[in-house]
Design an enzyme around this catalytic site. Structure first.
Site, mmCIF file in Angstrom:
data_model
loop_
_atom_site.group_PDB
_atom_site.id
_atom_site.type_symbol
_atom_site.label_atom_id
_atom_site.label_comp_id
_atom_site.label_asym_id
_atom_site.label_seq_id
_atom_site.Cartn_x
_atom_site.Cartn_y
_atom_site.Cartn_z
ATOM 1 N N HIS A 1 81.637 39.953 45.849
ATOM 2 C CA HIS A 1 82.896 40.597 46.577
ATOM 3 C C HIS A 1 82.908 40.373 48.141
ATOM 4 O O HIS A 1 83.945 39.741 48.801
ATOM 5 C CB HIS A 1 83.025 41.795 46.042
ATOM 6 C CG HIS A 1 84.104 42.770 46.573
ATOM 7 N ND1 HIS A 1 84.083 43.608 47.860
ATOM 8 C CD2 HIS A 1 85.359 42.411 46.484
ATOM 9 C CE1 HIS A 1 85.173 44.183 48.119
ATOM 10 N NE2 HIS A 1 86.159 43.581 47.423
ATOM 11 N N GLU B 1 83.217 36.762 49.175
ATOM 12 C CA GLU B 1 84.715 36.479 49.006
ATOM 13 C C GLU B 1 85.734 36.941 50.337
ATOM 14 O O GLU B 1 86.332 35.927 50.904
ATOM 15 C CB GLU B 1 85.208 37.020 47.829
ATOM 16 C CG GLU B 1 86.811 36.861 47.793
ATOM 17 C CD GLU B 1 87.577 38.213 47.163
ATOM 18 O OE1 GLU B 1 87.331 38.994 46.413
ATOM 19 O OE2 GLU B 1 88.394 38.575 48.072
ATOM 20 N N HIS B 2 85.350 38.155 50.862
ATOM 21 C CA HIS B 2 85.986 38.589 51.818
ATOM 22 C C HIS B 2 85.506 37.543 53.164
ATOM 23 O O HIS B 2 86.567 37.309 53.972
ATOM 24 C CB HIS B 2 85.363 40.283 52.312
ATOM 25 C CG HIS B 2 86.536 41.030 51.499
ATOM 26 N ND1 HIS B 2 87.142 42.087 52.457
ATOM 27 C CD2 HIS B 2 86.576 41.069 50.316
ATOM 28 C CE1 HIS B 2 87.746 42.768 51.624
ATOM 29 N NE2 HIS B 2 87.631 42.223 50.293
ATOM 30 N N GLU C 1 87.439 50.478 51.268
ATOM 31 C CA GLU C 1 88.089 49.753 50.026
ATOM 32 C C GLU C 1 87.361 50.558 48.848
ATOM 33 O O GLU C 1 87.737 50.916 47.749
ATOM 34 C CB GLU C 1 87.651 48.405 49.825
ATOM 35 C CG GLU C 1 88.334 47.613 48.743
ATOM 36 C CD GLU C 1 88.332 46.300 48.755
ATOM 37 O OE1 GLU C 1 87.991 45.583 49.541
ATOM 38 O OE2 GLU C 1 88.381 45.695 47.389
#
Lengths: 426, 411
Positions: free
Chosen positions: A67, A70-71, A142
């Protein structure tokens, strides 16, 4: 390039595997203005242990790397990914799941530039230590946002209880602690080993000429100076898939309790078409038992045990599959008891219910035909190796083949008390 | 017949056939809640399919047909919309599907579930309570609450103009099954009817089926869409609530309407200001200075208004407001780069092209064109878009006047 024709539906799909291993799927949608592109990497949050290509010792990465990676893909040295897509009139987005990282773009213009940009920005890595540190703060926010969300909590806790020892016991984004441990090297390691063409699939849906598209892609891939790095593989100890925690209750002081039932799949769903057929059988089964058509649903709704928040979903991936049923309810115990009772007796209840099944098949097929008018839905329906890269049109064909005996068999093998876990948040 | 219009557009593009029935009447405050509940009743049951199971089973039989019913305010006009989507006949072994679907819509429209002179009590209660619950839950949506308050301040003293599509909670609570039935009869007999069918269909068959419908004669109404408002006064208010984030809502008058020369200039102005992630409110107020979690603007070409919404930290409220004002002033002073102008036109073009790919949106777009009397072809629209100049956008910006402000203060 190969072609598969669906005569009944008057549709076709083109597909090819490039010499570097990249799988390409092209679905023409004549007269559509928008083209949807999806570049999917078969690397997700469960792929935490990596066996390097040279066979040396396994490397463990902190939870949340997929994740995080991906950012950071959007932060390049000499250009801003979002801005460049916008400049071409396109939009870009990405999401990470347990098993995949998917980069999607949609555009009505400049298709060639958008296609090249998508392939380039995902396949060419650049990570900066200072930016990685900064991102930790953002991702921490997040994670906290999801921690504040009781529905997200309910879901992840249920999954964790079904797989207490397997990598599914971590949230997709990791934890506040685990992401602190992520370094620039981890990101390069993950990218070098997993973001390989042979580990990716590219799906393009729109008013396109398949030959032109495949040429553009081949040209891009040959121009792109990709290191011929031998890829690593994710490692799983399949023993870790065993075990289940049956019950968890959490007190968060909610206005109304939330309850969830998780059902862990133990029997293999098979491969290729068989896998697809089993998944669709499970979908039909859940639908006939739990949708607003069903007597259970109508009864529970009328008695105030469930409301419009009642929801269920199925996850079917290569190594695992499960069902998740949840809802807001003032009577969590009744909610669970009635659900369990219905599911455990489903095999018997379904006997003789062929008319109901045919009606639901009719509904599902019609609904999927209409879904085909969305380039996005169509693109995202393309599956993976384990289900033979099936798509929406395959689903429509297979649904027609499913009969009542398939549902009854599935009910008897899937719904077992031993596979069930209960989660309540108050 | 007069006041009843059927529009059939044949296209091979979609596998979905969309059918929409619009009942159009003048906006009336006293009728809004009743029409709101009526639309929900229509989407739930009727005399031919009187309960949840028979209703949903019929939709399943219609090959997974989708049904949506709702009410919408278009300026001074109110529309009750019944929309259905079905898969194309040709892909199924069911060439009666289109006809059966039109029959189902006839049941919705002409066969209400009534006893005597009122809707079935149980049905009415369920749907009325659902709508009431929804309106109550709006209080929990703080952003929407702030917007509604700023709208009320904008139209201060003119209750009717500030009302939502479905009226107020009090209106909904005071309804009776009898009242809603009267509203139903009124709409059925007097409203303007606009039916749109879009898909791979045989026009003659569609026309034949709809011509069987027992519509009564009605006079053609002239509907006023635009809301003009000459008040000059600026109204402000604030309220404190135990919430984390302060919500700011600003209402501006922008007297440019959908049929004005400068309409597209106004749309582009709104895009530049706060209408997308490329806008000044997003890029500068949110991304660059982190002064807002969300900051956007919306332009209503029937009301002649622009509303700005922002979610900010209590301590940074003044800073955020100033930065928002600065964006408006800069546009008014002509600070628009050539690149911005090109990008924002491109964005609008892409949005329009994308909408053409969605059957539902195309059907609504066709309806809007009929209602607003705008039958421009796509190429005419493109030419108009290309011709919009920076100066026109600046002129539109300078016509904007702040008329209301509402602040929902967090702790």
């Amino acid at each position: 390039m190969k072609q598969k024709v669906y005569e009944q539906l008057n549709k076709e799909i083109y597909y090819d595997t490039l010499t570097n291993g990249l799988k390409v799927f092209i679905i023409p949608k004549p007269h559509f203005n928008k083209t949807f592109l999806s570049l999917d990497v078969n690397y997700g949050s469960i792929d935490n242990t990596l066996i390097p290509a040279d066979g040396s010792n396994p490397i463990s990465l902190p939870a949340g790397v997929a994740h995080f990676l991906e950012h950071k893909m959007f932060d390049k040295k000499t250009y801003d990914v979002d801005s460049l897509f916008n400049h071409y009139g396109a939009e870009v987005n990405a999401f990470t799941s347990f098993t995949d990282t998917n980069y999607v773009a949609e555009t009505t213009q400049n298709l060639k530039q958008v296609l090249n940009l998508l392939l380039n920005f995902v396949q060419v890595p650049y990570f900066d230590a200072a930016k990685v540190e900064k991102e930790k703060g953002i991702i921490e926010q997040e994670i906290k946002m999801y921690d504040d969300d009781p529905d997200a909590l309910l879901y992840f806790k249920t999954v964790r209880n079904m797989y207490p020892h397997f990598a599914l016991n971590q949230d997709v984004a990791g934890s506040v602690d685990s992401i602190q441990k992520i370094t620039v090297n981890d990101l390069y390691l993950a990218h070098n080993n997993f973001y390989r063409p042979a580990n990716m699939k590219l799906v393009i849906v729109g008013d396109v000429n398949p030959d032109e598209i495949i040429s553009m892609i081949k040209q891009n891939q040959s121009e792109l100076d990709l290191k011929s790095f031998n890829a690593g593989k994710a490692f799983f100890d399949l023993n870790d898939l065993r075990g289940i925690n049956r019950l968890e209750e959490t007190n968060l002081g909610l206005a109304q309790p939330k309850a969830a039932l998780g059902i862990k799949g133990l029997n293999s769903m098979g491969n290729g078409q068989e896998n697809l057929k089993n998944e669709l059988t499970l979908e039909l089964l859940m639908y006939i038992l739990l949708s607003s058509h069903s007597t259970l649903n109508a009864q529970m709704y009328k008695n105030g045990i469930i409301d419009d928040s009642f929801n269920y979903e199925i996850e079917n991936e290569h190594l695992f599959h499960f069902a998740f049923i949840s809802g807001d309810t003032d009577y969590p115990d009744d909610f669970i008891t009635q659900l369990k009772h219905t599911l455990l007796n489903a095999g018997q209840r379904l006997v003789g219910k062929n008319n109901e099944l045919q009606l639901i098949k009719r509904e599902m097929i019609g609904s999927r035909i209409m879904q085909g008018d969305s380039v996005e839905r169509l693109a995202l329906s393309v599956g993976d190796k384990f289900n033979g890269y099936s798509n929406l049109y395959d689903e429509i064909q297979i649904i027609q083949q499913i009969e009542l005996v398939d549902l009854i068999d599935m009910a008897n093998s899937f719904f077992k008390l031993d596979n069930m876990t209960v989660n309540i948040i108050k | 017949m007069d006041g009843v219009n059927l529009q059939v557009v044949n296209t091979h593009k979609f596998d979905t056939t969309t059918l929409v029935i619009n009942l159009i009447s003048p906006w009336e405050v006293t009728e809004s809640a009743s029409r709101g509940v009526l639309s929900r009743i229509m989407g739930s049951a009727n005399a031919d399919y009187p309960d949840q199971q028979s209703f949903t089973n019929r939709l399943a039989w219609l090959n997974g047909a989708d049904l949506d019913t709702d009410v919408f305010r278009y300026g001074n006009t109110h529309v009750l919309r019944i929309r259905m989507e079905i898969p194309n006949n040709k892909m199924l072994a069911n060439d009666q599907l289109l006809k059966m679907t039109i029959d189902f819509m006839a049941s919705i429209l002409f066969k209400p579930l009534v006893s005597g002179n009122e809707f079935n009590k149980e049905l009415f209660d369920v749907e009325r309570n659902n709508l009431a619950r929804y309106l109550e839950s709006i209080k929990d949506d703080k952003e929407l609450y702030a917007y509604r308050r700023s709208l009320e301040l904008y139209y201060s003293g003119q209750y009717s103009l500030a009302q939502s599509d479905v009226g107020s909670l009090a209106d909904v609570k005071s309804l009776t099954a009898q009242k809603v039935y009267q509203t139903y009869l009124e709409l059925l007999n007097k409203a303007q009817i606009q039916i749109t069918v879009l898909g791979n269909v045989n026009k003659d068959i569609v026309k034949t089926e709809f011509s069987k419908w027992p519509f009564k004669q009605r006079s053609r109404q002239s509907l006023s869409l635009k809301i003009f408002d000459d008040q000059q006064k600026m109204n402000m208010d604030s309220e404190k609530q135990p919430i984390q984030q302060t919500k700011l809502s600003l209402g501006y008058s922008l007297p440019v309407y959908y049929d004005d020369e400068l309409f597209l200039a106004a749309v582009l102005f709104n895009q530049i200001l706060g209408g997308s992630t490329q806008s000044r409110l997003f890029q500068i107020v949110r991304e660059r200075y982190h002064l807002a979690y969300y900051a956007d603007s919306s332009y209503n070409s029937l009301m002649g208004t622009v509303f700005i919404q922002a979610g900010v930290n209590n301590e940074q409220l003044e800073q955020a407001e100033n930065l928002i004002q600065k964006q408006i002033l800069e546009i008014q002073a002509g600070q628009i780069t050539d690149e911005t102008l090109t990008d924002v036109k491109n964005e609008l073009l892409n949005a329009k092209l994308s909408n053409q790919d969605v059957p539902q949106r195309m059907a609504i777009s066709l309806f809007n064109q009929e209602l607003l009397g705008q039958m421009n072809s796509f190429s005419v629209w493109c030419t108009k878009l290309k011709r919009v100049t920076k100066q026109q956008i600046v002129n539109v910006a300078n016509d904007m006047k702040l008329r209301s402000k509402f602040i929902l203060l967090g702790e």
